[in-house]
Scaffold this active site. Structure first.
Site, short mmCIF file in Angstrom:
data_model
loop_
_atom_site.label_atom_id
_atom_site.label_comp_id
_atom_site.label_asym_id
_atom_site.label_seq_id
_atom_site.Cartn_x
_atom_site.Cartn_y
_atom_site.Cartn_z
N ARG A 64 0.81 -1.21 0.00
CA ARG A 64 0.00 0.00 0.00
C ARG A 64 0.85 1.27 0.00
O ARG A 64 0.45 2.30 -0.54
CB ARG A 64 -0.94 0.00 1.20
CG ARG A 64 -2.19 -0.85 0.99
CD ARG A 64 -3.11 -0.77 2.17
NE ARG A 64 -2.59 -1.48 3.32
CZ ARG A 64 -3.15 -1.46 4.53
NH1 ARG A 64 -4.23 -0.75 4.74
NH2 ARG A 64 -2.63 -2.16 5.53
N TYR A 68 0.32 4.46 -2.33
CA TYR A 68 0.16 5.81 -1.79
C TYR A 68 1.15 6.78 -2.41
O TYR A 68 0.79 7.92 -2.75
CB TYR A 68 0.35 5.79 -0.26
CG TYR A 68 -0.69 5.01 0.50
CD1 TYR A 68 -1.94 4.75 -0.05
CD2 TYR A 68 -0.41 4.52 1.78
CE1 TYR A 68 -2.88 4.03 0.66
CE2 TYR A 68 -1.35 3.81 2.49
CZ TYR A 68 -2.59 3.56 1.93
OH TYR A 68 -3.52 2.84 2.63
N TYR A 90 -12.67 9.25 0.41
CA TYR A 90 -13.79 8.65 1.15
C TYR A 90 -13.68 8.99 2.64
O TYR A 90 -12.60 8.96 3.21
CB TYR A 90 -13.72 7.14 0.93
CG TYR A 90 -14.65 6.29 1.76
CD1 TYR A 90 -16.02 6.29 1.51
CD2 TYR A 90 -14.16 5.44 2.73
CE1 TYR A 90 -16.88 5.48 2.24
CE2 TYR A 90 -14.99 4.61 3.47
CZ TYR A 90 -16.36 4.64 3.22
OH TYR A 90 -17.20 3.83 3.95
N GLN A 164 -10.18 -0.96 11.76
CA GLN A 164 -9.63 -1.90 10.78
C GLN A 164 -9.27 -3.25 11.41
O GLN A 164 -8.24 -3.83 11.12
CB GLN A 164 -8.42 -1.28 10.07
CG GLN A 164 -8.77 0.00 9.34
CD GLN A 164 -7.58 0.65 8.63
OE1 GLN A 164 -6.43 0.46 9.00
NE2 GLN A 164 -7.88 1.43 7.60
N THR A 232 -15.12 -1.97 12.55
CA THR A 232 -14.57 -1.27 13.71
C THR A 232 -15.04 -1.98 14.97
O THR A 232 -16.19 -2.43 15.04
CB THR A 232 -15.05 0.19 13.74
OG1 THR A 232 -14.56 0.87 12.57
CG2 THR A 232 -14.56 0.92 14.98
#
Length: 263
Positions: A64, A68, A90, A164, A232
């Site tokens: 990731r 990014y 988002y 997460q 969560t």
């Protein structure tokens, strides 16, 4: 000098967009976006024909951090071509969005104007949907992997929110991720909470006609639950809060009714 504006689209498709975010998207010379649903994507494209997705930088099992950095480089490079650039993320653009902060940092360091506008976050919806006031006992919030890896210290007498929990230990972009992180998390939490302590798995609703996921379960049952990247974990307090008697006197406060005190 160009102008960079980072905005959030909120959680609920289109309806969470603020007036300020919409104005920024409309007026920008170039728009980039990274959103979670097709409704919001299509709306952004209607607001500005230049809109281009950043999702193309993700790939199965791709680190990731590489994705990014590609997003950051692409947006920063656009500032040398366009007078105004708007990037939509988002949720809240400053929460769990590493690229947004780097884009602003680099833009300012290279002489451009840059700012971030807030968006409605999953935490905002969590407090509204579950019906909890974080000021009652205090609230501690950690990303789940960070909570484990860095042995974050928390007070179990206050609310604990772990983000997460469905992708603990996953440092790549991957669909249908499964791992042992939940068992590791349970082992850590078991030192502070009884196995039958009721916790809540929460997922905000993205659509008006949908309902949020608010699934209560015992802590020990957590590894058997279906978790996703947007799951969560809300952990209510355990034990009684204790007031410091000398501190109450210093502040000139009355002793609360039925308060547990220490000197």
């Amino acid at each position: 000098m160009a102008r960079l504006t980072i905005v959030g689209t909120g959680l609920m498709a289109v309806r969470d967009l603020t007036v300020a975010a919409i104005d920024s998207l409309k007026s920008a010379d170039m728009v980039f976006y990274l959103v979670a649903d097709a409704i919001t994507e299509n709306y952004i494209k209607k607001l500005n024909a230049s809109a281009s997705s950043l999702f193309v930088h993700y790939a199965q099992d791709k680190d990731r951090n590489i994705s990014y950095q590609e997003m950051i480089d692409r947006v920063v490079a656009s500032l040398s071509v366009h007078e105004s650039v708007c990037v939509a993320f988002y949720g809240h653009p400053g929460i769990f969005v590493y690229p947004s902060h780097e884009m602003i940092r680099i833009a300012k360091a290279t002489g451009h104007d840059a700012r971030m506008l807030p968006g409605i976050s999953a935490e905002d919806w969590l407090f509204a949907d579950i019906g909890v006031d974080p000021a009652r006992t205090g609230c501690q919030s950690f990303e789940a992997t960070d909570f484990l890896v860095h042995e974050r210290v928390h007070d179990p007498r206050s609310v604990l929110v772990l983000w997460q929990v469905g992708v603990i230990g996953n440092m790549t972009w991957r669909q249908n991720y499964s791992g042992t992180g939940c068992e590791v998390l349970l082992s850590r939490l078991s030192a502070y909470y009884p196995s039958n302590h009721e916790v809540i798995i929460y997922e905000a609703s993205e659509f008006v006609l949908g309902n949020p996921r608010i699934e209560a379960c015992e802590l020990s049952d957590l590894p058997q639950k279906s978790l996703t990247p947007i799951s969560t974990l809300f952990i209510p307090p355990v034990g009684e809060s204790i007031a410091k008697h000398s501190r109450l006197e210093e502040l000139g406060l009355a002793i609360p009714q039925n308060a547990i005190l220490i000197e």
